[in-house]
Write a protein that holds these residues in place. Structure first.
Motif, PDB file in Angstrom:
ATOM      1  N   GLN A 120       0.829  -1.210   0.000  1.00 57.77           N
ATOM      2  CA  GLN A 120       0.000   0.000   0.000  1.00 57.77           C
ATOM      3  C   GLN A 120       0.862   1.258   0.000  1.00 57.77           C
ATOM      4  O   GLN A 120       0.571   2.218  -0.717  1.00 57.77           O
ATOM      5  CB  GLN A 120      -0.931   0.008   1.210  1.00 57.77           C
ATOM      6  CG  GLN A 120      -2.090  -0.943   1.103  1.00 57.77           C
ATOM      7  CD  GLN A 120      -2.950  -0.940   2.362  1.00 57.77           C
ATOM      8  OE1 GLN A 120      -2.557  -0.415   3.402  1.00 57.77           O
ATOM      9  NE2 GLN A 120      -4.126  -1.544   2.266  1.00 57.77           N
ATOM     10  N   ALA A 121       1.922   1.254   0.788  1.00 60.13           N
ATOM     11  CA  ALA A 121       2.815   2.411   0.845  1.00 60.13           C
ATOM     12  C   ALA A 121       3.479   2.646  -0.514  1.00 60.13           C
ATOM     13  O   ALA A 121       3.579   3.786  -0.986  1.00 60.13           O
ATOM     14  CB  ALA A 121       3.873   2.215   1.932  1.00 60.13           C
ATOM     15  N   LEU A 122       3.913   1.580  -1.156  1.00 59.92           N
ATOM     16  CA  LEU A 122       4.545   1.717  -2.466  1.00 59.92           C
ATOM     17  C   LEU A 122       3.541   2.163  -3.528  1.00 59.92           C
ATOM     18  O   LEU A 122       3.865   2.949  -4.416  1.00 59.92           O
ATOM     19  CB  LEU A 122       5.205   0.402  -2.869  1.00 59.92           C
ATOM     20  CG  LEU A 122       6.445   0.018  -2.050  1.00 59.92           C
ATOM     21  CD1 LEU A 122       6.913  -1.387  -2.417  1.00 59.92           C
ATOM     22  CD2 LEU A 122       7.548   1.023  -2.235  1.00 59.92           C
ATOM     23  N   GLU A 134       2.929   5.878  -3.082  1.00 61.18           N
ATOM     24  CA  GLU A 134       4.083   6.615  -3.593  1.00 61.18           C
ATOM     25  C   GLU A 134       4.067   6.640  -5.123  1.00 61.18           C
ATOM     26  O   GLU A 134       4.322   7.682  -5.743  1.00 61.18           O
ATOM     27  CB  GLU A 134       5.378   5.971  -3.086  1.00 61.18           C
ATOM     28  CG  GLU A 134       6.635   6.627  -3.579  1.00 61.18           C
ATOM     29  CD  GLU A 134       6.901   7.973  -2.941  1.00 61.18           C
ATOM     30  OE1 GLU A 134       7.753   8.703  -3.460  1.00 61.18           O
ATOM     31  OE2 GLU A 134       6.255   8.311  -1.936  1.00 61.18           O
ATOM     32  N   LYS A 135       3.727   5.529  -5.735  1.00 59.19           N
ATOM     33  CA  LYS A 135       3.663   5.443  -7.196  1.00 59.19           C
ATOM     34  C   LYS A 135       2.582   6.375  -7.738  1.00 59.19           C
ATOM     35  O   LYS A 135       2.794   7.103  -8.716  1.00 59.19           O
ATOM     36  CB  LYS A 135       3.379   4.006  -7.624  1.00 59.19           C
ATOM     37  CG  LYS A 135       3.230   3.825  -9.098  1.00 59.19           C
ATOM     38  CD  LYS A 135       2.807   2.399  -9.426  1.00 59.19           C
ATOM     39  CE  LYS A 135       2.327   2.331 -10.857  1.00 59.19           C
ATOM     40  NZ  LYS A 135       1.472   1.190 -11.086  1.00 59.19           N
ATOM     41  N   ASN A 136       1.400   6.365  -7.097  1.00 51.10           N
ATOM     42  CA  ASN A 136       0.300   7.233  -7.534  1.00 51.10           C
ATOM     43  C   ASN A 136       0.648   8.710  -7.376  1.00 51.10           C
ATOM     44  O   ASN A 136       0.300   9.526  -8.231  1.00 51.10           O
ATOM     45  CB  ASN A 136      -0.980   6.901  -6.774  1.00 51.10           C
ATOM     46  CG  ASN A 136      -1.547   5.557  -7.142  1.00 51.10           C
ATOM     47  OD1 ASN A 136      -1.240   5.012  -8.201  1.00 51.10           O
ATOM     48  ND2 ASN A 136      -2.360   4.992  -6.269  1.00 51.10           N
ATOM     49  N   LEU A 194       0.789  11.293 -10.497  1.00 48.09           N
ATOM     50  CA  LEU A 194      -0.017  12.509 -10.502  1.00 48.09           C
ATOM     51  C   LEU A 194       0.867  13.746 -10.669  1.00 48.09           C
ATOM     52  O   LEU A 194       0.532  14.653 -11.430  1.00 48.09           O
ATOM     53  CB  LEU A 194      -0.830  12.612  -9.215  1.00 48.09           C
ATOM     54  CG  LEU A 194      -1.720  13.832  -9.073  1.00 48.09           C
ATOM     55  CD1 LEU A 194      -2.798  13.839 -10.156  1.00 48.09           C
ATOM     56  CD2 LEU A 194      -2.369  13.843  -7.701  1.00 48.09           C
ATOM     57  N   GLU A 195       1.989  13.761  -9.995  1.00 47.92           N
ATOM     58  CA  GLU A 195       2.914  14.887 -10.099  1.00 47.92           C
ATOM     59  C   GLU A 195       3.431  15.032 -11.530  1.00 47.92           C
ATOM     60  O   GLU A 195       3.561  16.125 -12.056  1.00 47.92           O
ATOM     61  CB  GLU A 195       4.079  14.685  -9.135  1.00 47.92           C
ATOM     62  CG  GLU A 195       5.048  15.833  -9.086  1.00 47.92           C
ATOM     63  CD  GLU A 195       6.138  15.600  -8.059  1.00 47.92           C
ATOM     64  OE1 GLU A 195       7.282  15.980  -8.357  1.00 47.92           O
ATOM     65  OE2 GLU A 195       5.857  15.038  -6.993  1.00 47.92           O
TER      66      GLU A 195
END
Length: 111
Positions: A19-21, A24-26, A30-31
């Protein structure tokens, strides 16, 4: 930009680490999609609201500064500038106020 996750100290629970990864990927995705203007104004339905608010604030600042430091070369008085800019400023405030109000479209069907 530095990553928000310390990859050396991921949680031991596989589900939590995944979930943490994923988060971070999302965030990075988005950025990358937003670009520089997206970072400034955001994204979604409120982008127009932010842009109008920024323009309105900018117009008020221009008029306020000119009111205290008028340029004598142009022969335009601060009152004349306010007369020119006030319709745009009030339209911007009206849009901002109207955008925040929620109107239920089904209310007319209920009456």
């Amino acid at each position: 930009m530095a990553s928000g996750i310390d990859y050396a100290n991921l949680p031991q629970d596989k589900k939590l680490a995944t979930q943490a990864l994923d988060i971070e990927k999302n965030d990075k995705e988005l950025e990358r999609k937003l670009g520089s203007l997206g970072k400034l104004f955001g994204y979604g339905n409120n982008v127009v609201l932010y842009i109008i608010a920024l323009i309105t604030i900018f117009l008020v600042l221009i008029a306020a500064i000119y009111s205290f430091i008028p340029l004598n070369e142009n022969k335009m008085t601060p009152i004349d500038l306010w007369k020119i800019l006030s319709p745009f400023i009030t339209a911007g405030f009206g849009f901002i106020a109207g955008k925040n109000g929620k109107i239920d479209s089904n209310i007319h069907k209920q009456i």
